[in-house]
Design an enzyme around this catalytic site. Structure first.
Site, PDB file in Angstrom:
ATOM      1  N   HIS A  37       7.327  -0.318   6.614  1.00 47.12           N
ATOM      2  CA  HIS A  37       5.918  -0.434   6.575  1.00 47.12           C
ATOM      3  C   HIS A  37       5.416   0.684   7.498  1.00 47.12           C
ATOM      4  O   HIS A  37       4.583   1.508   7.088  1.00 47.12           O
ATOM      5  CB  HIS A  37       5.422  -1.723   7.165  1.00 47.12           C
ATOM      6  CG  HIS A  37       5.795  -2.970   6.331  1.00 47.12           C
ATOM      7  ND1 HIS A  37       6.835  -3.910   6.599  1.00 47.12           N
ATOM      8  CD2 HIS A  37       5.474  -3.445   5.220  1.00 47.12           C
ATOM      9  CE1 HIS A  37       6.844  -4.924   6.042  1.00 47.12           C
ATOM     10  NE2 HIS A  37       6.112  -4.684   4.925  1.00 47.12           N
ATOM     11  N   GLY A 147       5.317   1.408  -1.201  1.00 44.71           N
ATOM     12  CA  GLY A 147       6.833   1.763  -1.053  1.00 44.71           C
ATOM     13  C   GLY A 147       7.392   1.659  -2.457  1.00 44.71           C
ATOM     14  O   GLY A 147       7.414   0.700  -3.341  1.00 44.71           O
ATOM     15  N   ASP A 150       9.623  -1.463  -3.710  1.00 45.40           N
ATOM     16  CA  ASP A 150       8.978  -2.368  -5.015  1.00 45.40           C
ATOM     17  C   ASP A 150       8.697  -1.548  -5.959  1.00 45.40           C
ATOM     18  O   ASP A 150       7.455  -1.131  -6.230  1.00 45.40           O
ATOM     19  CB  ASP A 150       7.633  -3.081  -4.343  1.00 45.40           C
ATOM     20  CG  ASP A 150       8.388  -4.210  -3.137  1.00 45.40           C
ATOM     21  OD1 ASP A 150       8.658  -5.398  -3.420  1.00 45.40           O
ATOM     22  OD2 ASP A 150       8.337  -3.540  -1.845  1.00 45.40           O
TER      23      ASP A 150
HETATM   24  P1  AMP Z   1       5.405  -6.313   1.998  1.00 43.46           P
HETATM   25  O1  AMP Z   1       4.728  -6.649   3.061  1.00 43.46           O
HETATM   26  O2  AMP Z   1       6.834  -6.811   1.536  1.00 43.46           O
HETATM   27  O3  AMP Z   1       4.396  -6.838   0.900  1.00 43.46           O
HETATM   28  O4  AMP Z   1       5.244  -4.798   1.764  1.00 43.46           O
HETATM   29  C1  AMP Z   1       4.077  -4.095   1.953  1.00 43.46           C
HETATM   30  C2  AMP Z   1       4.401  -2.413   1.471  1.00 43.46           C
HETATM   31  O5  AMP Z   1       5.542  -1.862   2.150  1.00 43.46           O
HETATM   32  C3  AMP Z   1       4.949  -2.501   0.044  1.00 43.46           C
HETATM   33  O6  AMP Z   1       4.161  -1.408  -0.705  1.00 43.46           O
HETATM   34  C4  AMP Z   1       6.260  -2.186   0.095  1.00 43.46           C
HETATM   35  O7  AMP Z   1       6.741  -1.617  -1.180  1.00 43.46           O
HETATM   36  C5  AMP Z   1       6.804  -1.460   1.052  1.00 43.46           C
HETATM   37  N1  AMP Z   1       7.821  -1.533   1.813  1.00 43.46           N
HETATM   38  C6  AMP Z   1       8.688  -2.709   2.052  1.00 43.46           C
HETATM   39  N2  AMP Z   1       9.810  -2.376   2.357  1.00 43.46           N
HETATM   40  C7  AMP Z   1      10.091  -1.048   2.326  1.00 43.46           C
HETATM   41  C8  AMP Z   1      10.970  -0.199   2.478  1.00 43.46           C
HETATM   42  N3  AMP Z   1      12.008  -0.581   2.829  1.00 43.46           N
HETATM   43  N4  AMP Z   1      10.776   1.012   2.339  1.00 43.46           N
HETATM   44  C9  AMP Z   1       9.496   1.554   2.118  1.00 43.46           C
HETATM   45  N5  AMP Z   1       8.584   0.762   1.763  1.00 43.46           N
HETATM   46  C10 AMP Z   1       8.730  -0.598   1.947  1.00 43.46           C
END
Ligand code: AMP
Length: 281
Positions: A37, A147, A150
């Site tokens: 994030h 990210g 996903d």
């Molecule tokens: P989430 O909180 O899991 O919904 O993720 C929020 C955003 O962070 C999404 O766009 C994810 O793809 C991105 N994200 C989560 N984990 C990673 C990672 N390891 N590397 C890059 N982006 C990430």
């Protein structure tokens, strides 16, 4: 940095920024923030005058048997991460702020959302598209950051923005990993010590796919079969899917002749983890 819980407050702040001609970057998250994030926030800060981060565990994107109630939450820690990385505003609404009792409108998609994660999570992308559309309408950013971790979600959001003529630039950011290769994820916190070790099978398998591709193997079926066998040697792992697809349409590719996305979802114990990479020929 300001923290607000209502749509009205976000709109007032953003309106003032827009009046001053400032550009706005937006990072939607479900919180429990980690370096993945952080990389999105850092990119947003470097490319925009102001950055909004939303922290909202969206009930609409969880299936009835999924981990909505146990999803990790730590707002104090998240707030520090946002502050330290230069975000200007956190939008942290209650579910009732986002979904009133009479809520009944959804943003849905066909095709792109049906394979990969959509197969085992049939309502997931409807929830994602709906909440992201709402957040876009609340924040009105110039650019929004997602990210590559996903990968299907990123493709879905790019398609949604194109189909619905949403005037926001979608920026994809690379996967951030732990030192041993495991993709960072809020859900990694569910893993016990043994499972954490077993989870390395995802990255290890992707590396083996990469080697096969470098050796010239172009038949997806052959690659997938070999990788499934490999994953099945890990007793704590259970494959949800391993697929080789076109990176834009998410359609299966049988013979690899152009860049492809190699994506997988694997249960480690009860925790479902995803990982992927793009193979450029
Ligand atoms: P989430 O909180 O899991 O919904 O993720 C929020 C955003 O962070 C999404 O766009 C994810 O793809 C991105 N994200 C989560 N984990 C990673 C990672 N390891 N590397 C890059 N982006 C990430």
């Amino acid at each position: 940095m300001q923290v607000v819980k209502t749509i009205k407050e976000v709109r007032e702040i953003v309106k003032q920024w827009k009046k001053q001609g400032l550009s706005i970057g937006f990072v939607p998250t479900m919180g429990y923030l980690h370096e993945g994030h952080e990389s999105l926030i850092t990119n947003a800060v470097s490319e925009n005058d102001r950055v909004v981060v939303s922290i909202f565990v969206n009930p609409l994107q969880f299936g009835p048997t999924e981990d909505l109630s146990s999803y990790p939450r730590d707002f104090e820690h998240d707030s520090k991460i946002c502050q330290n990385n230069g975000a200007n505003l956190i939008f942290h609404p209650e579910p009732s702020e986002m979904y009133s009792e009479d809520f009944c409108s959804f943003v849905d998609m066909t095709g792109l959302t049906e394979g990969l994660c959509g197969k085992s999570r049939p309502i997931h992308f409807r929830g994602v598209c709906t909440v992201v559309s709402k957040l876009f309408n609340i924040v009105h950013p110039d650019k929004a950051y997602f990210g590559q971790k996903d990968a299907q979600q990123l493709a879905v959001i790019k398609q949604m923005v194109k189909d619905l003529n949403v005037d926001i630039e979608i920026i994809g950011c690379p996967i951030v990993r732990e030192e041993d290769g495991l993709a960072k994820s809020s859900r990694n916190t569910y893993l016990n010590k043994e499972e954490r070790k077993a989870a390395l099978i995802l990255n290890k398998s992707l590396k083996e796919v990469y080697e096969l591709l470098l050796d010239g193997e172009r038949n997806s079926e052959v690659i997938i079969k070999s990788i499934m066998e490999n994953i099945n040697t890990e007793s704590l792992a259970k494959v949800d899917y391993v697929e080789i697809v076109d990176n834009i349409s998410m359609k299966k590719v049988n013979i690899i002749e152009k860049p492809v996305l190699v994506a997988m979802a694997v249960y480690i114990g009860k925790t479902r983890l995803i990982d992927n990479f793009i193979f450029e020929l």
